[in-house]
Design a protein around this motif. Structure first.
Motif, PDB file in Angstrom:
ATOM      1  N   GLU A   1       0.833  -1.199   0.000  1.00 22.47           N
ATOM      2  CA  GLU A   1       0.000   0.000   0.000  1.00 22.47           C
ATOM      3  C   GLU A   1       0.872   1.256   0.000  1.00 22.47           C
ATOM      4  N   PHE A   2       0.459   2.228  -0.781  1.00 26.33           N
ATOM      5  CA  PHE A   2       1.150   3.519  -0.913  1.00 26.33           C
ATOM      6  C   PHE A   2       2.521   3.387  -1.597  1.00 26.33           C
ATOM      7  N   THR A   3       2.729   2.271  -2.315  1.00 24.15           N
ATOM      8  CA  THR A   3       3.975   2.083  -3.069  1.00 24.15           C
ATOM      9  C   THR A   3       3.647   2.042  -4.553  1.00 24.15           C
TER      10      THR A   3
ATOM     11  N   GLU B   1       8.417   3.098  -7.717  1.00 21.55           N
ATOM     12  CA  GLU B   1       9.203   2.813  -6.514  1.00 21.55           C
ATOM     13  C   GLU B   1       9.563   1.329  -6.439  1.00 21.55           C
ATOM     14  N   ARG B   2       8.629   0.490  -6.842  1.00 20.27           N
ATOM     15  CA  ARG B   2       8.895  -0.950  -6.857  1.00 20.27           C
ATOM     16  C   ARG B   2      10.024  -1.263  -7.844  1.00 20.27           C
TER      17      ARG B   2
END
Length: 472
Positions: A222-224, A228-229
């Motif tokens: 969540e919130f990623t 960013e991943r």
């Protein structure tokens, strides 16, 4: 006077590390070259993909695809001593009495393939399959039997049929694994039946769980964001790259590629496994919708439909395990239930592949690790208590069917004796079965090898011949 230049001293560990880098590079190069050489076909293939439907426990051949009317006459009596002398049984004695099959058999389709009344839907596609009645294996217990059926060896540690296929041919879709496993219950041998063995771990089967999350952590936290991943995956890749440069371990290279595949699967898998998007008539074809349009069917049926979607996307090998075929007791109650669970879905799979033009290039296999005895088992193996009639394990003969991918249509191959106890004509050993499947995929089973512990290994070990009589 010449000055003496100082000698740069290095520690023993550093000397050994630097000294072995060249050897490690050569070894890595050799391994990668061997992988490249293994990839590709030896002759024109008849099949591109495999869907292997394993009935876990071992279906009874004389109740399904190998009718034995002589059992009616011998019902309640022991088989002749000359037939059972020296034979191995799991839980019964050679003197156990015969039990007949209560099911009606009749010819199906224009080809006249004889099968029992337990498969009314499969009867509709009889002209698309070949039934082999003369299969034989070396193993009499479930764990070793599953291993032998899938790896050609009755002990753990060998690569599975699917792993050998992935090693030899790779995948057609870089966003999905070459080898995927679907199941509705446990197997006796566990994950060893889809293991990579001594091959690179990139060739092992990837198990998909049921539901919309077939693989753990498929969704980003969540919130990623995906960006960013991506940064995390890239950072791990750089660290693994440094480790690969230092240690030259091929499994580190595999880890790098698998991280990349896992990242791509975050976008490729969710839509792929959402089979409820299929048209209503397709869901009904597999038995996943009833006459009123309500959801029905088994996990096995969902797996069959997912298997079609997977091969459609270029997955090389799909392994499906169906539970519930080990009928030591209450076979007259349990076997019809097991047959109903798979009958419509198997027929639907063949029909669906055929209408999409995929059956010609997809080899479909149905069978278990061995067969069952014509004699009754009527005592619990653990407690000795009396049970309703069942059948014991039997390795000397069993039946499977195959379809598509270069297999003859509407054909029956091999024969067993009047009791369904042993093969009398055209024996097909498991090694022969593997050799034939690889041949259909364009692979010479004697040339698909891997050097391990000083010798070349192959799926068929030092055995096997191609059964050309079942090839169209």
């Amino acid at each position: 006077m010449d000055s003496i230049k100082p000698i740069d001293l290095i520690k023993r560990r550093e000397f050994l590390r630097q000294g072995t880098l060249g050897i490690g590079s050569l070894a890595l190069s050799h391994l990668m070259t061997r992988e490249i050489q293994a990839s590709g076909r030896h002759h024109r293939p008849r099949a591109k993909n495999v869907i292997f439907l394993h009935m876990v426990g071992g279906p009874s051949q004389m109740d399904t695809f190998d009718p034995k009317p002589a059992l009616d006459k011998w019902d309640g009596r022991s088989l002749p001593n000359e037939l059972t002398r020296g034979q191995k049984f799991a839980f019964i004695t050679p003197q156990a009495r015969v039990i007949k099959s209560p099911y009606a058999f009749k010819p199906r389709g224009a080809s006249g393939i004889v099968m029992s009344e337990l498969f009314p839907n499969l009867a509709n596609i009889a002209d698309d399959i070949t039934v082999i009645r003369s299969m034989r294996t070396n193993e009499i217990n479930h764990g070793s039997g599953e291993l032998f059926f899938h790896t050609g060896h009755g002990r753990m540690g060998r690569p599975s049929f699917g792993a050998w296929t992935a090693y030899g041919l790779g995948t057609e879709n870089r966003d999905l694994p070459a080898y995927i496993v679907l199941k509705d219950g446990p197997t006796a041998a566990g994950t060893s039946v889809w293991s990579n063995g001594f091959l690179s771990s990139r060739h092992q089967g990837v198990e998909f769980r049921k539901g919309r999350q077939p693989i753990h952590f498929l969704d980003s936290p969540e919130f990623t964001s995906m960006e960013e991943r991506r940064e995390v995956v890239d950072a791990i890749k750089r660290l693994n790259g440094k480790a690969l440069e230092r240690y030259r371990d091929p499994e580190i290279a595999t880890r790098i590629s698998q991280y990349e595949l896992a990242f791509r699967m975050q976008t490729s898998v969710p839509d792929l496994v959402d089979i409820d998007r299929e048209p209503e008539h397709i869901l009904k074809m597999y038995g996943l919708r009833d006459g009123r349009g309500k959801e029905s069917g088994s996990q096995f049926a969902r797996n069959c439909l997912l298997a079609r979607r997977l091969v459609e996307k270029g997955v090389r090998f799909v392994q499906i395990f169906a539970k519930g075929w080990d009928h030591h007791a209450e076979i007259y109650n349990a076997l019809p239930k097991s047959a109903r669970t798979v009958d419509r879905a198997c027929a639907g799979l063949i029909q669906d592949l055929k209408q999409r033009g995929l059956l010609e290039e997809t080899l479909v296999i149905w069978g278990g690790e061995f067969g069952r005895t014509p004699m009754v088992q009527e005592h619990n193996a653990g407690t000795g208590e009396k049970t309703a009639p069942g059948r014991d394990h039997h390795k000397e003969c069993f039946s499977i069917w195959m379809a598509g991918g270069g297999i003859k249509r509407g054909f029956t191959y091999g024969s067993t004796d009047e009791f369904g106890f042993g093969v009398t004509e055209n024996e097909v050993h498991v090694h022969d079965f593997h050799a034939t499947c690889l041949h259909l995929l364009g692979i010479d089973h004697e040339q698909l090898t891997y050097r391990h512990q000083g010798r070349d290994y192959r799926l068929t070990d030092v055995h096997g011949h191609v059964v050309r009589d079942i090839i169209s």
